[in-house]
Design a protein around this motif. Structure first.
Motif, PDB file in Angstrom:
ATOM      1  N   ASN A 182     -52.414   9.212  14.300  1.00 27.34           N
ATOM      2  CA  ASN A 182     -51.658   8.066  15.076  1.00 27.34           C
ATOM      3  C   ASN A 182     -51.582   6.998  14.362  1.00 27.34           C
ATOM      4  N   ASP A 183     -52.901   6.573  13.597  1.00 31.68           N
ATOM      5  CA  ASP A 183     -53.042   5.367  12.784  1.00 31.68           C
ATOM      6  C   ASP A 183     -52.082   5.339  11.704  1.00 31.68           C
ATOM      7  N   LEU A 184     -51.788   6.432  11.016  1.00 34.11           N
ATOM      8  CA  LEU A 184     -51.185   6.554   9.777  1.00 34.11           C
ATOM      9  C   LEU A 184     -49.614   6.340  10.226  1.00 34.11           C
ATOM     10  N   GLU A 185     -49.242   6.945  11.485  1.00 32.78           N
ATOM     11  CA  GLU A 185     -47.957   6.898  12.047  1.00 32.78           C
ATOM     12  C   GLU A 185     -47.525   5.546  12.206  1.00 32.78           C
ATOM     13  N   PHE A 244     -55.819  -2.996  22.570  1.00 35.25           N
ATOM     14  CA  PHE A 244     -56.884  -2.199  22.885  1.00 35.25           C
ATOM     15  C   PHE A 244     -55.980  -0.773  23.260  1.00 35.25           C
ATOM     16  N   ASP A 245     -55.068  -0.905  23.949  1.00 39.12           N
ATOM     17  CA  ASP A 245     -54.268   0.173  24.619  1.00 39.12           C
ATOM     18  C   ASP A 245     -53.695   1.102  23.446  1.00 39.12           C
ATOM     19  N   LEU A 246     -53.332   0.501  22.407  1.00 32.02           N
ATOM     20  CA  LEU A 246     -52.661   0.788  21.244  1.00 32.02           C
ATOM     21  C   LEU A 246     -53.612   1.313  20.133  1.00 32.02           C
ATOM     22  N   LEU A 247     -54.785   0.630  20.067  1.00 35.28           N
ATOM     23  CA  LEU A 247     -55.624   0.936  18.839  1.00 35.28           C
ATOM     24  C   LEU A 247     -56.833   1.987  19.311  1.00 35.28           C
ATOM     25  N   SER A 248     -57.614   1.274  20.467  1.00 33.44           N
ATOM     26  CA  SER A 248     -59.011   1.629  20.845  1.00 33.44           C
ATOM     27  C   SER A 248     -58.962   1.832  22.398  1.00 33.44           C
ATOM     28  N   PRO A 249     -58.248   2.757  22.929  1.00 33.59           N
ATOM     29  CA  PRO A 249     -58.317   2.572  24.523  1.00 33.59           C
ATOM     30  C   PRO A 249     -59.991   2.800  25.217  1.00 33.59           C
ATOM     31  N   LYS A 250     -60.699   3.523  24.356  1.00 33.77           N
ATOM     32  CA  LYS A 250     -62.057   3.778  24.791  1.00 33.77           C
ATOM     33  C   LYS A 250     -63.003   2.397  24.815  1.00 33.77           C
ATOM     34  N   LEU A 251     -62.520   1.365  23.958  1.00 34.15           N
ATOM     35  CA  LEU A 251     -63.360   0.111  23.943  1.00 34.15           C
ATOM     36  C   LEU A 251     -62.515  -0.948  24.811  1.00 34.15           C
ATOM     37  N   LYS A 252     -61.555  -0.757  25.473  1.00 34.68           N
ATOM     38  CA  LYS A 252     -60.928  -1.598  26.362  1.00 34.68           C
ATOM     39  C   LYS A 252     -61.783  -2.253  27.612  1.00 34.68           C
ATOM     40  N   ASN A 253     -63.029  -1.542  28.129  1.00 29.36           N
ATOM     41  CA  ASN A 253     -63.622  -2.208  28.921  1.00 29.36           C
ATOM     42  C   ASN A 253     -64.643  -3.054  28.382  1.00 29.36           C
ATOM     43  N   ARG A 254     -64.768  -3.266  27.180  1.00 32.95           N
ATOM     44  CA  ARG A 254     -65.568  -4.261  26.640  1.00 32.95           C
ATOM     45  C   ARG A 254     -64.939  -5.717  26.325  1.00 32.95           C
ATOM     46  N   VAL A 255     -63.711  -5.868  26.806  1.00 33.69           N
ATOM     47  CA  VAL A 255     -63.155  -7.058  26.702  1.00 33.69           C
ATOM     48  C   VAL A 255     -63.449  -7.836  27.857  1.00 33.69           C
ATOM     49  N   GLN A 256     -63.914  -8.999  27.835  1.00 35.75           N
ATOM     50  CA  GLN A 256     -63.749  -9.876  28.978  1.00 35.75           C
ATOM     51  C   GLN A 256     -63.032 -11.093  29.155  1.00 35.75           C
ATOM     52  N   ARG A 257     -62.851 -11.638  30.152  1.00 36.10           N
ATOM     53  CA  ARG A 257     -62.218 -12.962  30.122  1.00 36.10           C
ATOM     54  C   ARG A 257     -63.023 -14.053  30.558  1.00 36.10           C
ATOM     55  N   TYR A 258     -63.231 -15.249  29.899  1.00 35.51           N
ATOM     56  CA  TYR A 258     -64.054 -16.493  30.144  1.00 35.51           C
ATOM     57  C   TYR A 258     -63.205 -17.254  30.972  1.00 35.51           C
TER      58      TYR A 258
END
Length: 563
Positions: A182-185, A244-258
């Protein structure tokens, strides 16, 4: 070790801070247009055989530098860049004036130097780096396990098209075949867009602008070892979720809004650290300190014991200070983004074992640095020479600028020196003018010297010049600046002599470092008052009676503190 990424987005600036165990280790600032990594269609302006390089116009203020090794194809390098007739390939063999070609900026403009570019274009992705018109296949050296390296090579070799080179990044370790494909594509689609845009673009012109700082941070820095990313902008927060949806969906929950009212960098104590970035001296935990000096040619770092006196022996004190310094130096190089040649002057160590321990500590601390570094051996005098890849301006160059007076040398002329220069300028002005009186305006620090104790200096100047001189202090003038105005005595008296004998004035008392107590000084609209009994009133506003009035100063006596 916990890792956090803190993102501050303002109208004209985006700042990204990387914290390791709560401590700031990297700071990235984006203000101007993104240049490094961007792809341009350029036109060759000059071909310089003596430098084996060319200058090309990419549409920026200064022409970019293109070295011959960044033009010759990698296949030619395998034959040591030689033709069949045995002559080395030179810049004239590969480039002509007026020729158009596509280049990528590999090093941003710095100081008076333009950007450095290369025809070897690379497009970095999350797990791979795509290199068009190449056929190399490599794996990051940080992936040490042989079996994993072989697995990644097999996957990429089966997926990549011919005439494309690929480098597998460290973040690809343990990733599935589908994730790599997917990354190469994505990268192949991006290259197709670049080629299409290049056909439409006239040289010089921008073909592809590199991604924003936030995107690059998510792509290059945010890995499985990062605990969270905190963003203070609602718009950028939504963009980050999409990435994150495009690159790393599994890490999406680690993003927070201040969402707190306190500025995000103040909340995490980052603003205080940024204030220290421009300081030469950095204090160590042990009580020692570092002195960091950045110059055009290299950066020097000096290690001192400072306040640290140890408890056992001198050699132990020196070793502990040097070990503490080695760890902090690695952090400062990352934090300030210092590149180029770096010379570190550790405290002299007599034991070769101690020297080896210091080098090992420095190397270990630098392993966390994503920028490539190379260290030479340590000399018997404790000197280490090293290099760190430079891609653009350091943080101090981004947030600061060279002093317009000392031109970045770190020193300016003293107030005494400027007072002497002002006297010379006054002498020159009198030789070129018939005016019988002159007003010379200077900074208050310079005025102290120009007037002198009890007016001795200015009166001697008047005697030598044979003219009347009126010295006036102006806070708005820099120490190195002064202004000279000629005129008639009557004109100047009318405009500049407002003080009258026996009058009572209100003034603020300041300490004059060039007079002795109980005397002190006050300024009355730039006119110097010598307060004969003012020493005890320094910092206060007082009422004073003028007892002797001269052209550049007056003697006065404090009557009482003002209400």
């Amino acid at each position: 070790m916990s890792k956090e990424i803190i993102v501050n987005c303002d109208t004209r600036e985006t700042r990204v801070a990387l914290l390791e165990s709560g401590k700031l280790v990297e700071l990235h600032i984006e203000r101007d247009e993104r240049v490094v990594g961007s792809i341009f269609k350029c036109k060759v302006c000059n071909v310089l055989p003596g430098m084996d390089a060319a200058f090309v116009d990419i549409g920026l203020e200064r022409n970019a530098f293109l070295y011959v090794a960044d033009v010759i194809a990698e296949a030619d390098e395998e034959f040591e860049g030689r033709r069949s007739n045995g002559r080395s390939l030179g810049i004239r063999d590969v480039l002509k004036v007026g020729q158009e070609l596509m280049v990528q900026v590999v090093k941003g403009p710095r100081g008076t130097k333009g950007a450095r570019v290369s025809t070897r274009i690379s497009l970095p992705g999350r797990y791979c780096v795509l290199m068009p018109e190449s056929d190399n296949l490599g794996v990051s050296r940080k992936i040490a396990e042989a079996r994993e390296r072989d697995r990644l090579k097999r996957i990429v070799e089966a997926s990549k098209p011919s005439h494309f080179g690929v480098i597998v990044r460290t973040e690809a370790e343990g990733k599935t075949e589908q994730e790599l494909r997917n990354d190469l594509e994505i990268l192949l689609k991006l290259w197709s867009q670049v080629e299409t845009q290049a056909k439409k673009t006239q040289a010089p012109g921008l073909v592809h602008q590199d991604l924003s700082l936030l995107y690059k941070t998510i792509r290059d820095v945010f890995g499985g070892d990062v605990n969270r990313m905190v963003i203070d902008s609602p718009d950028e927060y939504e963009k980050a979720l999409e990435l994150f949806d495009l690159l790393s969906p599994k890490l999406k929950n680690r993003v927070q809004r201040y969402t707190k009212s306190e500025p995000i960098f103040d909340h995490y104590g980052i603003e205080t650290e940024i204030d220290r970035l421009l300081r030469r001296k950095v204090w160590l935990k042990s009580g020692g300190n570092l002195t960091i000096d950045e110059t055009e040619a290299l950066t020097t770092i000096d290690v001192n014991t400072g306040k640290f006196i140890g408890s056992t022996s001198l050699s132990e004190t020196i070793l502990r200070t040097n070990l503490d310094a080695a760890t902090e130096i690695a952090r400062q190089l990352r934090l300030r983004d210092i590149g180029g040649i770096i010379v570190i002057d550790f405290i002299d160590m007599t034991s070769s074992r101690d020297r080896t321990q210091v080098v090992n500590t420095l190397e270990k601390a630098l392993r966390r640095d994503r920028t490539r570094t190379k260290i030479s051996h340590i000399s018997p005098l404790g000197i280490i020479e090293m290099t760190r890849k430079r891609t653009g301006e350091t943080i101090s160059e981004v947030v600061g600028e060279a002093c317009p007076y000392c031109q970045g040398r770190g020193r300016v002329a003293s107030a005494l020196t400027i007072s002497i220069e002002a006297e010379r300028a006054l002498r020159k002005a009198t030789s070129e003018s018939d005016a019988q009186a002159f007003v010379i305006s200077v900074n208050p620090e310079v005025a102290y010297h120009l007037v002198g104790p009890r007016g001795e200096t200015v009166e001697e100047i008047e005697r030598r010049l044979g003219r009347k001189v009126y010295v006036r202090a102006r806070e708005d003038l820099h120490t190195e600046k002064y202004e000279i105005l000629p005129g008639t005595p009557s004109q100047i008296e009318k405009s500049y002599m407002t003080a009258r004998l026996d009058s009572v004035v209100e003034c603020s008392v300041v300490r004059n470092p060039y007079v002795t107590l109980p005397h002190s000084t006050a300024w009355l609209d730039g006119y110097m008052l010598d307060l004969t009994n003012g020493g005890r009133y320094v910092g206060q506003t007082v009422k004073a009676k003028l007892t002797d009035v001269r052209r550049s100063w007056a003697s006065a006596e404090v009557l009482q503190p003002a209400k």
